[in-house]
Motif scaffolding. Sequence first.
Motif, PDB file in Angstrom:
ATOM      1  N   ALA A  42      28.145  49.324  35.302  1.00 62.04           N
ATOM      2  CA  ALA A  42      27.570  48.802  36.863  1.00 62.04           C
ATOM      3  C   ALA A  42      28.218  47.298  36.567  1.00 62.04           C
ATOM      4  O   ALA A  42      28.609  46.900  37.707  1.00 62.04           O
ATOM      5  CB  ALA A  42      26.288  48.902  36.935  1.00 62.04           C
ATOM      6  N   ILE A  43      28.051  46.754  35.568  1.00 66.91           N
ATOM      7  CA  ILE A  43      28.639  45.362  35.597  1.00 66.91           C
ATOM      8  C   ILE A  43      29.984  45.293  35.788  1.00 66.91           C
ATOM      9  O   ILE A  43      30.620  44.417  36.388  1.00 66.91           O
ATOM     10  CB  ILE A  43      28.146  44.494  34.383  1.00 66.91           C
ATOM     11  N   GLY A  44      30.670  46.153  34.987  1.00 72.56           N
ATOM     12  CA  GLY A  44      32.185  46.339  34.933  1.00 72.56           C
ATOM     13  C   GLY A  44      32.699  46.587  36.241  1.00 72.56           C
ATOM     14  O   GLY A  44      33.567  45.764  36.857  1.00 72.56           O
ATOM     15  N   LEU A  45      32.138  47.510  37.079  1.00 71.69           N
ATOM     16  CA  LEU A  45      32.509  47.989  38.404  1.00 71.69           C
ATOM     17  C   LEU A  45      32.276  46.753  39.471  1.00 71.69           C
ATOM     18  O   LEU A  45      33.156  46.301  40.242  1.00 71.69           O
ATOM     19  CB  LEU A  45      31.833  49.087  38.965  1.00 71.69           C
ATOM     20  N   MET A  46      30.901  45.948  39.316  1.00 75.04           N
ATOM     21  CA  MET A  46      30.799  45.024  40.172  1.00 75.04           C
ATOM     22  C   MET A  46      31.629  43.784  39.983  1.00 75.04           C
ATOM     23  O   MET A  46      32.305  43.129  40.882  1.00 75.04           O
ATOM     24  CB  MET A  46      29.266  44.753  40.074  1.00 75.04           C
ATOM     25  N   GLY A  47      31.838  43.474  38.740  1.00 74.36           N
ATOM     26  CA  GLY A  47      32.790  42.299  38.521  1.00 74.36           C
ATOM     27  C   GLY A  47      33.944  42.612  38.957  1.00 74.36           C
ATOM     28  O   GLY A  47      34.569  41.642  39.371  1.00 74.36           O
ATOM     29  N   ILE A  48      34.869  43.732  38.422  1.00 72.95           N
ATOM     30  CA  ILE A  48      35.992  43.742  39.082  1.00 72.95           C
ATOM     31  C   ILE A  48      36.192  43.809  40.763  1.00 72.95           C
ATOM     32  O   ILE A  48      37.065  43.268  41.307  1.00 72.95           O
ATOM     33  CB  ILE A  48      36.697  45.211  38.624  1.00 72.95           C
ATOM     34  N   GLU A  49      35.130  44.452  41.307  1.00 72.62           N
ATOM     35  CA  GLU A  49      35.059  44.257  42.768  1.00 72.62           C
ATOM     36  C   GLU A  49      35.109  42.793  43.252  1.00 72.62           C
ATOM     37  O   GLU A  49      35.800  42.530  44.108  1.00 72.62           O
ATOM     38  CB  GLU A  49      33.929  45.056  43.313  1.00 72.62           C
ATOM     39  N   MET A  50      34.355  42.128  42.520  1.00 69.87           N
ATOM     40  CA  MET A  50      34.182  40.753  42.730  1.00 69.87           C
ATOM     41  C   MET A  50      35.293  39.963  42.515  1.00 69.87           C
ATOM     42  O   MET A  50      35.981  39.066  43.662  1.00 69.87           O
ATOM     43  CB  MET A  50      32.984  39.907  42.122  1.00 69.87           C
ATOM     44  N   GLN A  51      36.158  40.132  41.404  1.00 71.35           N
ATOM     45  CA  GLN A  51      37.169  39.578  41.164  1.00 71.35           C
ATOM     46  C   GLN A  51      38.389  39.995  42.137  1.00 71.35           C
ATOM     47  O   GLN A  51      39.243  39.178  42.700  1.00 71.35           O
ATOM     48  CB  GLN A  51      37.783  39.880  39.662  1.00 71.35           C
TER      49      GLN A  51
END
Length: 95
Positions: A42-51
């Motif tokens: 979840a953190i990986g997906l959200m972080g990449i979406e933010m980036q």
Amino acid sequence: MKRAYPVIMTQGKEFIVVFVPDFNINTQGRDIPDAIEMARDAIGLMGIEMQDGGEALPEASSLANVQAEAPSGGMVSLVDVDFTEYRRKNAICAP
């Protein structure tokens, strides 16, 4: 880029519920290892979406602050995520 974020795990009726305060997201897992893996995802997906949206990743909250705010019976842990590796393993291309 590798980061570690605090998470709060609480036992739900059937699953361990995980709250990631720095991203304001929830996920769940069958047991603690699964809950941690789901939190990492979840953190990986959200972080990449933010980036990809041009946003900066949030700084990790203080573990002590998260522990102080955790509900009674909640277990606080750190979950590490390597965003570069996560993007590569999941074939997520930058825009």
